[in-house]
Design an enzyme around this catalytic site. Structure first.
Site, PDB file in Angstrom:
ATOM      1  N   SER A 177       4.230 -10.594 -16.464  1.00 19.79           N
ATOM      2  CA  SER A 177       3.156  -9.616 -16.522  1.00 19.79           C
ATOM      3  C   SER A 177       3.485  -8.376 -15.676  1.00 19.79           C
ATOM      4  O   SER A 177       4.542  -7.776 -15.826  1.00 19.79           O
ATOM      5  CB  SER A 177       1.859 -10.292 -16.067  1.00 19.79           C
ATOM      6  N   HIS A 202       3.355  -8.739 -21.685  1.00 16.63           N
ATOM      7  CA  HIS A 202       2.243  -8.899 -22.620  1.00 16.63           C
ATOM      8  C   HIS A 202       1.298  -7.725 -22.507  1.00 16.63           C
ATOM      9  O   HIS A 202       1.364  -6.928 -21.561  1.00 16.63           O
ATOM     10  CB  HIS A 202       1.494 -10.212 -22.370  1.00 16.63           C
TER      11      HIS A 202
END
Length: 225
Positions: free
Chosen positions: A84, A107
């Site tokens: 992330s 993501h």
């Protein structure tokens, strides 16, 4: 054995920052202070080890900004994982490495990481206004009888207004998402469309896949850098 705080202090004195766990505002504050301290020591080079599952987007972007700001040449090394926003922090490093079996995941931004309470309040407020206007629209449509053109205009006007309200609500997250996309574009050389598609896949990559995508420059196997 050294206690953790002594170990961190000892590593910092040698130009090493170890970033682990979840990224928070406290993490960002301590990280920026560490980089500033290294600058005050006139260090030309430093190493940043990353083992993080990600966390707060705003804090992570602050850390990325600090890496881009400093004059220190920072070698970023992913050990275990950079998920992330941690993968975005990695992009701020001068040179980006990963250990052979490390994993990097990227993501799309998750709104819950930014301010779920405010987000929910804004959405609910928009929906409440929409519910109140539905009756007014229904009455206006009834007055139009069979005039399909006017009915269509009323419905389209209503939808446009709701879209505008929702767009304001999502403005902050969308800006942060665009910032993240721009960072990946800068360091990977990929087109925006490919980056966004990969983000939607919640893509977890091996070190080899991350190198092929452009998220890192080299894979560390058994040699020293």
């Amino acid at each position: 054995m050294l206690e953790k705080k002594d170990l961190v202090s000892d590593m910092l004195s040698k130009g090493i920052i170890y970033l682990e766990g979840k990224i928070t505002s406290d993490t960002a504050r301590e990280f920026c202070m560490a980089v500033a301290w290294l600058e005050s020591q006139n260090r030309e080079k430093a190493k940043l080890y990353i083992d993080s599952i990600g966390g707060n987007v705003i804090a992570g972007l602050d850390m990325y900004d600090m890496l881009r700001h400093t004059k220190i040449s920072v070698e970023g090394i992913v050990c275990r994982q950079a998920h992330s926003i941690a993968s975005v922090i990695l992009q701020g490093c001068t040179v980006r490495y990963a250990l052979e079996h490390a994993e990097i995941q990227i993501h799309s931004l998750r709104v819950s990481e930014m301010s779920l309470d405010k987000y929910d309040a804004d959405i609910n407020s928009t929906l409440d206004r929409a519910r109140g206007e539905v009756c007014t629209i229904a009455e206006a449509i009834a007055r139009q009888g069979n005039d399909i053109g006017k009915i269509s205009d009323l419905i389209n006007s209503f939808i446009t207004k709701i879209e505008g309200d929702l767009s304001k609500t999502l403005g902050g997250p969308r800006e942060k998402q665009q910032s993240i996309v721009d960072i990946y574009k800068l360091r990977t050389g990929k087109e925006e469309g490919e980056i966004r598609e990969t983000l939607r896949m919640d893509k977890a990559m091996s070190a080899k896949e991350a190198r092929e995508f452009g998220l890192i420059d080299e894979i560390i196997t058994s040699y020293k850098i």
